[in-house]
Design an enzyme around this catalytic site. Structure first.
Site, PDB file in Angstrom:
ATOM      1  N   CYS A  94       0.811  -1.223   0.000  1.00 49.66           N
ATOM      2  CA  CYS A  94       0.000   0.000   0.000  1.00 49.66           C
ATOM      3  C   CYS A  94       0.851   1.283   0.000  1.00 49.66           C
ATOM      4  CB  CYS A  94      -0.973  -0.037   1.175  1.00 49.66           C
ATOM      5  SG  CYS A  94      -2.368   1.075   0.956  1.00 49.66           S
ATOM      6  N   HIS A 194      -3.186  -5.550   2.907  1.00 50.22           N
ATOM      7  CA  HIS A 194      -2.668  -5.268   4.243  1.00 50.22           C
ATOM      8  C   HIS A 194      -2.670  -6.497   5.127  1.00 50.22           C
ATOM      9  CE1 HIS A 194      -1.800  -1.084   4.493  1.00 50.22           C
ATOM     10  NE2 HIS A 194      -2.910  -0.758   3.878  1.00 50.22           N
TER      11      HIS A 194
HETATM   12  N1  LIG Z   1      -3.356   2.068   3.670  1.00 54.26           N
HETATM   13  C1  LIG Z   1      -2.348   2.779   3.180  1.00 54.26           C
HETATM   14  O1  LIG Z   1      -1.175   2.402   3.213  1.00 54.26           O
HETATM   15  C2  LIG Z   1      -2.758   4.091   2.627  1.00 54.26           C
HETATM   16  C3  LIG Z   1      -1.861   4.599   1.545  1.00 54.26           C
HETATM   17  C4  LIG Z   1      -2.234   5.956   1.037  1.00 54.26           C
HETATM   18  N2  LIG Z   1      -1.947   6.904   2.034  1.00 54.26           N
HETATM   19  C5  LIG Z   1      -3.638   5.998   0.500  1.00 54.26           C
HETATM   20  O2  LIG Z   1      -4.583   6.297   1.199  1.00 54.26           O
HETATM   21  O3  LIG Z   1      -3.791   5.677  -0.643  1.00 54.26           O
END
Ligand SMILES: NC(=O)CC[C@H](N)C(=O)O
Length: 244
Positions: A94, A194
């Site tokens: 992510c 995740h």
């Molecule tokens: N869950 C995350 O790692 C978020 C990554 C990024 N900040 C987004 O919202 O796309």
């Protein structure tokens, strides 16, 4: 045999228990008698690229990603690019995935210029893409079904030389538009999954480990199978739920 793992920015990019992926890699290697060393490298600490076989980067919110920019610009970004070019293995999740790309333009218009280790870019959308999801990795990345959880505002688009990690079956993936999920370039495995990515997807985990062993030692014997009853129970439960 042994493998050295570097956990990049563990205190900054640490959403949803992404660290569990490191615990899983370590356990699955040690169960086969392969030693593992895990080091952490965060802001202000030099990165010794040569020392490591696998780099892990977890997810983080927009704020945390911005905090890293100065450290990346001070040389670590270049070091990471070198490691990617040398076909070291990366698992990036992510926010960590977005960080390897060219830039991330947040939904409120802030442009974060990242390191361009892989040719992807990310544009934030006001509506977040959240939920359990499922994709099938390409044959070059194990050809297995992956179940996971995504939560991102960024829509990622792949450049010409970058392959997707997989194709979506259920959920959004890279951008909710082109059915791609994640990225594969050299030995970089990047994904929006995740938390329980590797714990619940042992086939992908072993594929990544085998890639790292082959890179370090030349073609190695296939990893001996482990008893994955619990892992596959969790995997199959999610796969069935998401197939409905
Ligand atoms: N869950 C995350 O790692 C978020 C990554 C990024 N900040 C987004 O919202 O796309």
């Amino acid at each position: 045999m042994e493998l050295n793992i570097c956990h990049l920015y563990p205190d900054i990019l640490n959403l949803y228990g992404d660290r569990g992926n490191i615990i899983t890699m370590k356990r699955r290697l040690e169960s086969r008698g392969i030693s593992v060393n895990v080091d952490e490298c965060s802001i202000g600490q030099p990165l010794d690229v040569d020392k490591y076989d696998i780099f892990f980067i977890g997810g983080g919110q927009d704020f945390e990603q911005e905090v890293l920019l100065r450290d990346l610009a001070s040389g670590k970004g270049k070091d990471i690019c070198t490691a990617v070019d040398e076909e070291k293995v990366f698992l990036a999740i992510c926010g960590g995935y977005q960080m390897l790309g060219q830039y991330y333009k947040t939904w409120d218009g802030v442009q974060l210029d990242f390191i361009g280790a892989i040719n992807v870019h990310t544009i934030g959308a006001k509506e977040r893409m959240i939920g359990n999801y499922m994709y099938r990795t390409t044959p070059e990345s194990s050809g297995s079904i992956v179940v996971g959880f995504e939560n991102h505002s960024g829509k990622t688009y792949l450049g010409e030389d970058v392959a997707p990690l997989g194709m979506m079956i259920k959920g959004y993936g890279n951008n909710g538009e082109d059915q791609t999920e994640g990225a594969r370039y050299n030995n970089v495995f990047a994904t929006y999954s995740h938390g329980s990515l590797l714990p619940k997807n042992p086939v992908l985990c072993d594929f990544i480990l085998q890639t790292a062993l082959d890179r370090r030692y030349g073609k190695t014997e296939p990893l001996v199978p482990l008893n994955d009853t619990l892992e596959l129970n969790a995997h199959n439960y999610m796969e069935q739920r998401l197939s409905k």
